[in-house]
Design a protein around this motif. Structure first.
Motif, PDB file in Angstrom:
ATOM      1  N   GLN A 192      -7.600   0.451  -7.753  1.00 57.94           N
ATOM      2  CA  GLN A 192      -7.760  -0.246  -6.562  1.00 57.94           C
ATOM      3  C   GLN A 192      -8.806  -1.503  -6.514  1.00 57.94           C
ATOM      4  O   GLN A 192      -8.943  -2.224  -6.106  1.00 57.94           O
ATOM      5  N   MET A 245      -3.410  -1.146  -8.426  1.00 56.19           N
ATOM      6  CA  MET A 245      -3.616  -0.818  -6.950  1.00 56.19           C
ATOM      7  C   MET A 245      -3.513   0.553  -6.609  1.00 56.19           C
ATOM      8  O   MET A 245      -4.108   1.367  -6.088  1.00 56.19           O
ATOM      9  N   ASN A 259      -0.955   0.257  -1.196  1.00 53.02           N
ATOM     10  CA  ASN A 259      -1.998   1.325  -0.916  1.00 53.02           C
ATOM     11  C   ASN A 259      -0.986   2.530   0.088  1.00 53.02           C
ATOM     12  O   ASN A 259      -1.655   3.709   0.109  1.00 53.02           O
TER      13      ASN A 259
END
Length: 264
Positions: A165, A161, A199
């Motif tokens: 991602q 991620m 994120n």
């Protein structure tokens, strides 16, 4: 950036926010679009992060209003997953910065994306093969994996991620559905919570190390915030079988479209 490009990114963000919340794959649209608009691949990867954070905050708010976080055991599982995934996200973002610093970083990133497209495309075939093996097996019972192995798996997902991602929604949902007997709506709620937190970590690191294109990011934020909230309401209101069909349909559509792009 002109008004037409801003509107295009905002509309794309709306669509990506909905499908990211219901299943995944939005970054496989948003990042190539940013590259098409002239943003270098590694910068496009960083520019995509603020919209993902905003989208997942909006989605979490929608799931929260629906009462899906009321269960204490569900929250405990989220804390465990987050503790494992967040350090991985920090490591992955550091890897992204190192790739950006390399003179051939953009070429390497595009090659990595191409490899991911092939994996995404082949995943439905692998799932079908596993289903056939399970039907033919004499013993169908499975034992749960140990906590350390699950932790390592979520750490690895965190690294991915933070680093790339793209396509993580499909992978994350597959992992959760194979480890936990949760309905799709709860899996979606867990996904947006963990992906949003990872994120956020990646966005902070990229903002400090890579030149994020904030105008493009703002257009995506506008669309994906609304899309994330709409996706959460759809997930809470739709029947389980409908959500599974949406998930499988989006996965197959992205697999076919993206493998075609990888070999074009």
């Amino acid at each position: 950036m002109n008004l037409l490009e801003f509107a295009l990114l905002a509309a794309t963000g709306l669509f990506c926010g909905v499908i990211n919340t219901l299943a995944g794959g939005g970054s496989l649209i948003a990042v190539p679009l940013l590259i098409f608009l002239g943003i270098p691949p590694t910068v496009a990867n960083a520019t995509n992060r603020p919209a993902l954070v905003a989208q997942n905050i909006a989605a979490v708010a929608g799931f929260w209003r629906g009462g899906i976080f009321a269960d204490a055991e569900f929250r405990r599982q989220l804390v465990f997953i987050g503790m494992m995934a967040l350090p991985g996200a920090a490591l992955g973002a550091a890897m992204g910065y190192l790739l950006h610093s390399d003179v051939r970083g953009d070429e390497v990133f595009q090659a990595l994306i191409a490899c991911i497209l092939v994996v995404v495309a082949l995943r439905p075939l692998w799932q079908g093969f596993r289903a056939v093996r399970r039907r033919s097996a004499a013993i169908s019972s499975q034992t749960d994996s140990p906590a350390w192995l699950r932790g390592l798996l979520f750490f690895a997902l965190g690294v991915y991620m933070g680093f790339i991602q793209a396509g993580i929604g499909f992978v994350f949902m597959a992992v959760l559905s194979s480890r936990l007997a949760w309905p799709i709506a709860r899996i979606n709620a867990a996904k947006v919570t963990i992906v949003g937190a990872c994120n956020l970590v990646a966005m902070v690191i990229y903002a400090l190390t890579i030149s994020i294109n904030w105008k493009a990011a703002g257009a995506l934020v506008l669309g994906q915030t609304l899309g994330g909230y709409l996706g959460s309401r759809i997930s809470l209101g739709a029947a389980e079988i409908v959500l599974k069909r949406i998930y499988v349909g989006l996965l197959l559509a992205f697999a076919l479209a993206l493998v075609a792009r990888a070999f074009s």
